[in-house]
Scaffold this motif. Sequence first.
Motif, PDB file in Angstrom:
ATOM      1  N   MET A  95       0.824  -1.206   0.000  1.00 16.54           N
ATOM      2  CA  MET A  95       0.000   0.000   0.000  1.00 16.54           C
ATOM      3  C   MET A  95       0.859   1.258   0.000  1.00 16.54           C
ATOM      4  O   MET A  95       0.541   2.250  -0.672  1.00 16.54           O
ATOM      5  N   ILE A  96       1.971   1.229   0.750  1.00 13.87           N
ATOM      6  CA  ILE A  96       2.861   2.383   0.785  1.00 13.87           C
ATOM      7  C   ILE A  96       3.474   2.626  -0.591  1.00 13.87           C
ATOM      8  O   ILE A  96       3.445   3.755  -1.118  1.00 13.87           O
ATOM      9  N   TYR A  97       4.023   1.581  -1.204  1.00 17.73           N
ATOM     10  CA  TYR A  97       4.654   1.755  -2.515  1.00 17.73           C
ATOM     11  C   TYR A  97       3.631   2.124  -3.582  1.00 17.73           C
ATOM     12  O   TYR A  97       3.926   2.916  -4.487  1.00 17.73           O
ATOM     13  N   ALA A  98       2.424   1.557  -3.486  1.00 20.08           N
ATOM     14  CA  ALA A  98       1.372   1.910  -4.447  1.00 20.08           C
ATOM     15  C   ALA A  98       0.947   3.364  -4.258  1.00 20.08           C
ATOM     16  O   ALA A  98       0.748   4.101  -5.235  1.00 20.08           O
ATOM     17  N   GLY A  99       0.823   3.798  -3.016  1.00 21.79           N
ATOM     18  CA  GLY A  99       0.450   5.179  -2.764  1.00 21.79           C
ATOM     19  C   GLY A  99       1.501   6.166  -3.249  1.00 21.79           C
ATOM     20  O   GLY A  99       1.175   7.246  -3.759  1.00 21.79           O
ATOM     21  N   LEU A 100       2.767   5.787  -3.115  1.00 21.94           N
ATOM     22  CA  LEU A 100       3.854   6.682  -3.512  1.00 21.94           C
ATOM     23  C   LEU A 100       3.971   6.836  -5.019  1.00 21.94           C
ATOM     24  O   LEU A 100       4.715   7.692  -5.495  1.00 21.94           O
ATOM     25  N   LYS A 101       3.242   6.046  -5.783  1.00 18.95           N
ATOM     26  CA  LYS A 101       3.245   6.229  -7.238  1.00 18.95           C
ATOM     27  C   LYS A 101       2.500   7.496  -7.636  1.00 18.95           C
ATOM     28  O   LYS A 101       2.776   8.078  -8.693  1.00 18.95           O
ATOM     29  N   THR A 102       1.541   7.927  -6.800  1.00 18.63           N
ATOM     30  CA  THR A 102       0.703   9.065  -7.186  1.00 18.63           C
ATOM     31  C   THR A 102       0.663  10.190  -6.168  1.00 18.63           C
ATOM     32  O   THR A 102      -0.074  11.155  -6.363  1.00 18.63           O
ATOM     33  N   THR A 103       1.417  10.083  -5.095  1.00 17.64           N
ATOM     34  CA  THR A 103       1.507  11.199  -4.167  1.00 17.64           C
ATOM     35  C   THR A 103       2.972  11.478  -3.872  1.00 17.64           C
ATOM     36  O   THR A 103       3.842  10.647  -4.156  1.00 17.64           O
ATOM     37  N   THR A 104       3.255  12.630  -3.318  1.00 19.24           N
ATOM     38  CA  THR A 104       4.631  12.994  -3.029  1.00 19.24           C
ATOM     39  C   THR A 104       5.114  12.295  -1.764  1.00 19.24           C
ATOM     40  O   THR A 104       4.312  11.904  -0.904  1.00 19.24           O
ATOM     41  N   ALA A 105       6.427  12.148  -1.658  1.00 21.76           N
ATOM     42  CA  ALA A 105       7.002  11.563  -0.450  1.00 21.76           C
ATOM     43  C   ALA A 105       6.736  12.441   0.761  1.00 21.76           C
ATOM     44  O   ALA A 105       6.531  11.934   1.869  1.00 21.76           O
TER      45      ALA A 105
END
Length: 311
Positions: A95-105
């Motif tokens: 979920m973290i890696y998937a979320g980081l595809k479309t939001t900023t760190a």
Amino acid sequence: MICQNPGMKNPGSRGAAFLLLALATLFWAGNWVLGRALRDDFEPAALNFWRWLIAVLALSPVAVPRLRGQLGVIRRDAGLLLALSFLGVALFQWMIYAGLKTTTAVNAVLINSSFPAFMLLCSWAIERERGTRRQIAGMLISLAGILVIMARGDAASIVRLEFHTGDALILLAMPVWGLYSVLLKRRPPELDGIAFLFVISLAGTVLILPAFALEAWHSPPRWPGPAGVAAVLYVGLAASVAAFICWNRGVAIVGANAAGFTLHLLPAFGTLLAIAFLGESFHLYHAAGIATVLAGVAVATRTPNGAARTD
């Protein structure tokens, strides 16, 4: 998972312990930033698979000898160990890696700072630990801060419930980690920290395989360049193995309560790393949101007599 040794009190060892704890949070912050940096090189399940496979290979020489005679324990608690592997290794990290595809760190690490509030909620849901008024107020304050970050300072977005998919995934990952953390209290005491990490890493890697295979079928993976290989080695060795060792050594000296406060370094480290290496920006709404989140955490985790608690 965390051992404590209150007998070690000399200032030198405590200073070194807090340095180790800070280093652990720095390693974890680097994982979030690299998850964003590698978004075009790896699909989420692929990055998660390689991360934990590397961790398993690195841990095996030390962990396997410690597991001799423990197969009965593993069979006895197989259901719990599988649940911990699924929640903490397979699902949360995906979920973290998937979320980081479309939001900023920056957004991601700031939303992550709300975890203590979700931890309280999960403790109530599973252990029936009733929240106090102070804890409920703190959770609501933290929620307000999360909404500010997710709306990127646009109040109209909150009213319309228009949020970025990546932000929503990061937020949904928090209760997943909360469930893992609550269930972690039940882990078999016969397994020491390294052996336990090896078991859930190995099981988690196997659980990730179907998603990894499905991703590869839809989008054949590309072999990364030297920078990509180095980054994957980092998340497998530094963010998974080294961070765990640093954290456990630090907690053994200063105790879990004192160590818990160093977790608030993660959003600070993550923000600085994202600005330095990814060129991301830190806006006024970020400052307002993180200040509100941390205020809520402080309210929720402080006992009436002023003593902090991070359990």
